[in-house]
Design a protein around this motif. Structure first.
Motif, PDB file in Angstrom:
ATOM      1  N   ARG A  98      18.600 -13.607 -18.698  1.00 16.49           N
ATOM      2  CA  ARG A  98      19.058 -13.563 -17.303  1.00 16.49           C
ATOM      3  C   ARG A  98      19.763 -12.243 -17.012  1.00 16.49           C
ATOM      4  N   PRO A 158      10.958 -15.280 -15.326  1.00 21.00           N
ATOM      5  CA  PRO A 158      10.282 -16.471 -15.866  1.00 21.00           C
ATOM      6  C   PRO A 158       8.945 -16.688 -15.170  1.00 21.00           C
ATOM      7  N   PHE A 188      12.498 -18.747 -21.597  1.00 17.64           N
ATOM      8  CA  PHE A 188      13.603 -18.245 -20.775  1.00 17.64           C
ATOM      9  C   PHE A 188      14.807 -19.178 -20.829  1.00 17.64           C
ATOM     10  N   LYS A 189      14.569 -20.479 -21.092  1.00 15.58           N
ATOM     11  CA  LYS A 189      15.645 -21.480 -21.066  1.00 15.58           C
ATOM     12  C   LYS A 189      16.306 -21.710 -22.428  1.00 15.58           C
ATOM     13  N   ASP A 219       7.529 -16.694 -20.623  1.00 15.32           N
ATOM     14  CA  ASP A 219       7.335 -18.117 -20.357  1.00 15.32           C
ATOM     15  C   ASP A 219       8.663 -18.766 -19.955  1.00 15.32           C
ATOM     16  N   HIS A 220       8.608 -19.580 -18.910  1.00 14.19           N
ATOM     17  CA  HIS A 220       9.848 -20.147 -18.378  1.00 14.19           C
ATOM     18  C   HIS A 220      10.533 -21.071 -19.388  1.00 14.19           C
ATOM     19  N   SER A 236      18.940 -17.381 -23.314  1.00  9.96           N
ATOM     20  CA  SER A 236      18.837 -17.465 -21.862  1.00  9.96           C
ATOM     21  C   SER A 236      19.840 -16.526 -21.195  1.00  9.96           C
TER      22      SER A 236
END
Length: 627
Positions: free
Chosen positions: A499, A505, A489-490, A485-486, A495
């Motif tokens: 990454r 994401p 991801f943040k 889920d984006h 994060s």
């Protein structure tokens, strides 16, 4: 055959004869070298000439690594390795027979010339020594095997150096005893090599380029083809820079800074070698028997911290104070701090070096593996020469004291580590994952061998907490590109990990259809490139600890790019700080610390059978009743 613990390899023919062979080789090198250096020091009437001969001897032993490593790498790739090892050990017997005559007759020029030949023999042995390990050991044994090799090498250096010095110093009989020792060790090394199992050639059709200059550049170019491998080689070479610096300075450091005699030098060398051995063997246990890059930053941090503390641990010794022996040295509490620093530097050095060697072996193309290791040996030799040059500059030209120079070296280590980890964020990412997973949980993984070693694959798992992806990434040998889920991801700090790990994401179609389509395209590219993609088919964290329905996205993925699907289940994460058992995740007081969790991996499902319903059934069965 199951691999029980780090000592199991010593019971198996595929490792034990090789280990004995390489240990005796390093042992013999150092008996010969140190006996020769002491003979030079005591026979030469002119101290200046003695220094010249000692430095000449050191240079002659290193010179073959520049001249012949490239050829040695080609030979190890082209020919069957156990057979090649036997010829190299026969060469050692011939050289040591000549050395025996040289010691008995006291022919210094002959011994120095034979030292060059011994360096040549060691150069030939180096690439085959490391490239044979991946052929005889399973991936989950590679770290343990390298740990034993590094421990054995440092102990061989220490014991060989001590034995060479002790034997040559015995009045009248010293040269005869050294002569007998080097020949006996060479013969024993050859006999042990007879039991090494065969290892098929990696590049039997390779045409040997005998030009050392052009082939050296070609080896370095081959080493640079994989950025991660090349930077790992630089990391290994930096370790040998550190090792050469500390080992070279310890004698004068003991005498001038600690006020200790030669027995204190021996004590410090023994402590350092013991630390390397302990760290090397602990690597397998700390890494869960896989190549854990997270230990590299961990080791580097320890090298810096205890290297800096070594500077502050020293109590200045007044000029003219009589030198003390080892027992008197140990009576001082402040000296124990010095010993602990040196022990821990060695131990963290083991954490640092073993995963790097295993990574180079694992990620090098098999047909070029020996030449990559030869390139590594060339760069190692360059860094060791650089170590001597910098020591001369900072100690003789800049006028630093030895403790100041060692402090500067420790700070250099921090700078080099930051530079390498900036270039290869994977090291730092694995360190963050390793720290998080090993501090927060006690993880037990089952069935990891069911994830294919090569080729595309999709892994699917139940979704209990925000730590799920990190636990899976930290457990598996291959990089896993998780679809997540984006919003997750943040999350800060995580994060960076996601990454760096190449996570994808994703968002619901109703919320951000463009992100959804980009995610499917990126997943397809990963699978087409032969990588592993990870998915939580539930699409969200569980609210009640149970496994929800699997969405159809997994079917769309394998229909577009067929790949085997590996079901896996996490157990024991429900109720953790990162789960939703007590409300919103990470918004309640932690109720558990270092709790036991498990990751269980099932048999791969062919893509044509990989329906959402079947995969959910498999994951549910793997999870059992422990959410």
């Amino acid at each position: 055959m199951a691999h029980g613990n780090e000592f199991t390899l010593l019971k198996e023919r595929r490792f034990l004869p090789f280990f004995i062979t390489q240990f005796l080789g390093a042992f013999n090198d150092n008996v010969f070298k140190n006996a020769l250096i002491i003979l030079i020091a005591f026979q030469a009437t002119d101290p200046a000439r003695a220094n010249t001969l000692v430095n000449l001897s050191a240079g002659l032993f290193v010179l073959p690594f520049f001249l012949f490593s490239a050829t040695a790498g080609q030979l190890a790739d082209k020919y069957e390795k156990s057979h090649l090892m036997r010829w190299i050990k026969l060469l050692e017997i011939v050289i040591m027979l000549g050395a025996a005559v040289g010691f008995i007759l006291g022919e210094m020029s002959v011994l120095i010339g034979l030292l060059f030949l011994m360096g040549w023999q060691s150069t030939l042995f180096g690439p085959v020594k490391y490239s044979i390990l991946p052929q005889h050991l399973r991936p989950d044994e590679l770290v343990g095997g390298n740990g034993w090799v590094e421990m054995g090498t440092f102990l061989a250096i220490l014991i060989g150096t001590l034995l060479g010095g002790v034997l040559i110093a015995i009045p009248d009989r010293g040269p005869w005893l050294v002569a007998g020792a080097v020949v006996l060790l060479a013969v024993l090394g050859f006999l042990s090599s007879l039991f090494i199992p065969k290892a098929t050639p990696d590049a039997p059709d390779l045409r040997i380029n005998w030009n050392p200059i052009t082939e050296t550049w070609r080896n370095i170019d081959i080493t640079r083809r994989s950025r991660t491998v090349f930077l790992s080689v630089l990391g290994i070479s930096w370790f040998w820079f550190l090792g050469a610096t500390y080992l070279a300075q310890l004698p004068n450091y003991s005498r001038l800074s600690l006020g200790g005699d030669e027995h204190v030098v021996t004590l410090l060398l023994t402590t350092f070698a013991l630390g390397i051995g302990v760290g090397s063997l602990l690597c397998e246990r700390l890494s869960g028997r896989r190549v854990e890059l997270g230990l590299v930053p961990f080791g580097s941090i320890g090298l810096t911290l205890f290297g800096v503390d070594l500077f502050f641990a020293v109590t200045p010794v007044a000029a003219g104070t009589p030198l003390i022996g080892a027992m008197e040295f140990l009576r001082s509490v402040s000296n124990w701090r010095v010993l602990i620093d040196i022990l821990l530097m060695g131990m963290f050095g083991g954490f640092y070096i073993v995963p790097l060697y295993a990574l180079v072996q694992q990620r090098s193309e098999p047909s070029f593996r020996s030449r990559v290791i030869a390139g590594n040996n060339i760069i190692n030799a360059l860094f060791m020469v650089l170590s001597a040059v910098l020591a001369i500059f900072f100690l003789d030209v800049a006028g630093l004291s030895i403790p100041q120079f060692l402090l500067l070296t420790a700070l250099f280590n921090a700078a080099v580590a930051l530079y390498i980890f900036t270039l290869v964020p994977e090291f730092l990412m694995r360190f963050v994952v390793w720290i998080l997973v090993n501090i927060v949980y006690r993880l037990r993984a089952q069935g990891l061998e069911r994830i294919p070693d090569k080729g595309p694959a999709v892994v699917v798992c139940n979704h209990i907490s925000y730590m799920d992806a990190l636990v899976v990434i930290g457990s598996c040998r291959r990089p896993i590109r998780f679809v997540m889920d984006h919003q997750i991801f943040k999350i800060p700090l995580l994060s960076f990990v996601f990454r760096t790990a190449g996570a994808v994401p994703i968002a619901p179609a109703r919320e951000a259809p463009e992100i959804l389509e980009q995610a499917y395209d990126r997943v397809a590219r990963y699978l087409e490139a032969g990588e592993v993609v990870g998915i939580f088919p539930e699409g969200r964290l569980t609210e009640d600890g149970e496994i929800g329905p699997f969405k159809s996205g997994i079917e769309r993925i394998v229909q577009r790019t067929p790949a085997p699907v590996v079901p896996m289940a996490l157990r024991g994460l429900w109720g953790s700080f990162f789960s939703r058992r007590y409300g919103k995740a990470m918004h309640h007081f932690p109720r558990r610390f270092w709790s036991r969790i498990e990751l269980v991996v099932g048999e791969p499902v062919p893509p044509e059978q990989a329906t959402s319903a079947l995969l959910r059934e498999r994951v549910l069965a793997l999870r059992g009743d422990w959410p």
